[in-house]
Design an enzyme around this catalytic site. Structure first.
Site, PDB file in Angstrom:
ATOM      1  N   LYS A 213       6.153  -7.542  -5.244  1.00  0.00           N
ATOM      2  CA  LYS A 213       6.151  -6.081  -5.050  1.00  0.00           C
ATOM      3  C   LYS A 213       5.769  -5.721  -3.609  1.00  0.00           C
ATOM      4  O   LYS A 213       6.395  -4.869  -2.973  1.00  0.00           O
ATOM      5  CB  LYS A 213       5.173  -5.448  -6.039  1.00  0.00           C
ATOM      6  CG  LYS A 213       4.775  -4.035  -5.717  1.00  0.00           C
ATOM      7  CD  LYS A 213       5.923  -3.065  -5.869  1.00  0.00           C
ATOM      8  CE  LYS A 213       5.631  -1.763  -5.174  1.00  0.00           C
ATOM      9  NZ  LYS A 213       6.227  -0.612  -5.772  1.00  0.00           N
ATOM     10  N   CYS A 267       3.406   4.370  -0.464  1.00  0.00           N
ATOM     11  CA  CYS A 267       3.728   2.978  -0.813  1.00  0.00           C
ATOM     12  C   CYS A 267       4.070   2.163   0.425  1.00  0.00           C
ATOM     13  O   CYS A 267       3.388   1.193   0.749  1.00  0.00           O
ATOM     14  CB  CYS A 267       4.908   2.959  -1.764  1.00  0.00           C
ATOM     15  SG  CYS A 267       4.641   4.039  -3.168  1.00  0.00           S
TER      16      CYS A 267
END
Ligand code: SAJ
Length: 416
Positions: A213, A267
């Site tokens: 991720k 993010c």
């Protein structure tokens, strides 16, 4: 062991809320848990607590079916999904306090046989720590960080990958990585996603899932930094970066991303730090990419400030405050940072901020006397300098004739 049917989702934010709604609309019995009583009340009225396409319909439907309720306390359940924030603190270290608090809130509710899934993006090793935190409070249970055979509670990581603006589609269609502390943990967690995910489920270990991720967002950050650096180089050489990019991208194996005013959101500008923090000596490219992207808002502001000296009493229109196109999310937005820098450096200059997706300025900008929120046409017509900061669709149609005679900075190449 039967497939989990009662699921508690801890954290009803941008990931937890859509996940809870997706599970509940497909028949699972879901309890959404949040510390914020307003969010809990909102969900219990059948309303979505924030704007995201298709979310309101899903929450309303799930609540009406009786499959979705919200609470401030963690219930017993077959599966627990932790979807809480992992910001970074001073020195760019991950702040895992929300994850720890969520794990510790789940621990007393475990009876044996449950699956606990961390969805929050986190540094490698965090899923193992979740197991350790639970184990510290529940020495009566066999947890998978201690023994890899038949744990009482299965612990896994399944990072989210959804794109804001497309969350309700991508949450169902994206392929997902499911990493368990043991193989059995991964398999149990995959059963939960099997309830609503249509994409492929790729089973692996927890640390590999955590790292994959981070790699996705760091990869994107590095590639955006390349585009941003290129825009500075082209500027200095008097070349049009949009023209150069268009031509270079004709090559079948080249895909230069879009330069912009900087990288925002919670993010891409955060996750690379978790890798850099884990291997500071080695992650040199990723660190430089962060520096390049973080420096871009200052560069844009400095250009505009320098140009304003040409005018006696300039008016500046700043188009867009969101962190990217066609969303209303202003958090960590480079556009907000740029407007703030310009207004602070030029206290006598009027700055008209345009953001069609919000009805008031964020607190950071509202504190300045020389910034006001303004409709698009009014701001453009009054401006000497027009600074395009976000490529919202509705700015695309601004007529070239309206911009004639003004200094135009198009940081997104929307009018290129
Ligand atoms: N940006 C550019 N140039 C580009 C692309 C983006 O300057 O060519 C800027 C945007 O304007 C914005 C920032 O980068 O300020 C990030 O925007 P984004 O659309 O690339 O990504 P996010 O932050 O909205 O969502 C990302 C996604 N990750 C990847 O595409 C690898 C999403 O799939 C993740 O789920 C999400 O982060 C997350 O939650 O981690």
């Amino acid at each position: 062991m039967s497939v989990p049917s009662k699921i508690a989702v801890i954290g009803l934010g941008y990931i937890g809320m859509p996940t809870a709604a997706a599970l509940a609309t497909r028949g699972a019995e879901v309890v959404g848990v949040d510390v914020d009583e307003r969010i809990v009340a909102c969900v219990n009225r059948g309303e979505a607590p924030f704007v995201e396409p298709e979310l309101a319909v899903a929450v309303r439907g799930a609540a009406a079916m009786g499959n979705l309720v919200a609470s401030t306390s963690v219930p017993t359940a077959d599966a627990f999904i932790l979807a809480v924030p992992t910001p970074f603190k001073e020195g760019n270290h991950a702040d895992l306090s929300y994850v720890q608090a969520a794990a510790e809130a789940v621990a007393p509710q475990l009876r044996g046989g449950e699956v606990v899934i961390l969805e929050s993006t986190a540094p490698p090793g965090t899923t193992r720590r979740v197991s350790e935190w639970i184990g510290d409070l529940r020495p009566d249970l066999a947890l998978p960080h201690v023994s890899d055979t038949a744990p009482d509670v299965h612990v896994a990581h399944c990072p989210e990958r959804v794109l804001p603006g497309r969350i309700m589609i991508e949450i169902v269609t994206n392929n997902r990585v499911v990493g368990g502390l043991t193989r059995a943990c991964a398999a149990r967690a995959a059963e939960v996603y099997g309830l609503f995910a249509q994409g492929e489920l790729l089973l692996t270990d927890a640390e590999s899932a955590e790292m994959s991720k981070l790699v996705e967002n760091a990869y994107r950050d590095v590639n955006i930094a390349f585009a941003n650096e290129l825009s500075l180089v082209c500027d200095q050489l008097g070349l049009d970066v949009w023209e150069i990019r268009k031509m270079a991208n004709q090559h079948p194996r080249v895909d230069v991303l879009q330069p912009g005013p900087g990288v925002g959101g919670h993010c891409i500008a955060v996750d690379p730090w978790f890798i850099i923090d884990a291997a500071p000596e080695l992650a040199r490219l990723m660190r430089t990419a962060r520096d390049v992207n973080d420096a871009k808002p200052v560069h844009v502001a400095e250009q505009v400030i320098a140009t304003s000296a040409r005018f006696r009493a300039p008016r500046i229109a700043c188009l867009g405050l969101a962190y990217k196109a066609d969303v209303d999310d202003l958090r960590e937005s480079p556009a907000v940072e740029i407007v703030h820098l310009i207004a602070a450096a030029l206290p006598d200059v009027h700055v008209d901020a345009v953001e069609p997706h919000v009805d008031r300025l964020p607190a950071r900008l509202a504190a300045s006397d020389n910034i006001r929120l303004c409709p698009t046409q009014e701001a453009v017509d009054a401006a000497d300098i027009v600074l395009l900061l976000v490529d919202h669709d509705r700015f695309r149609t601004i007529k070239k004739s309206r911009l004639a005679g003004k200094v135009v900075y198009d940081t997104r190449g929307l009018w290129a």
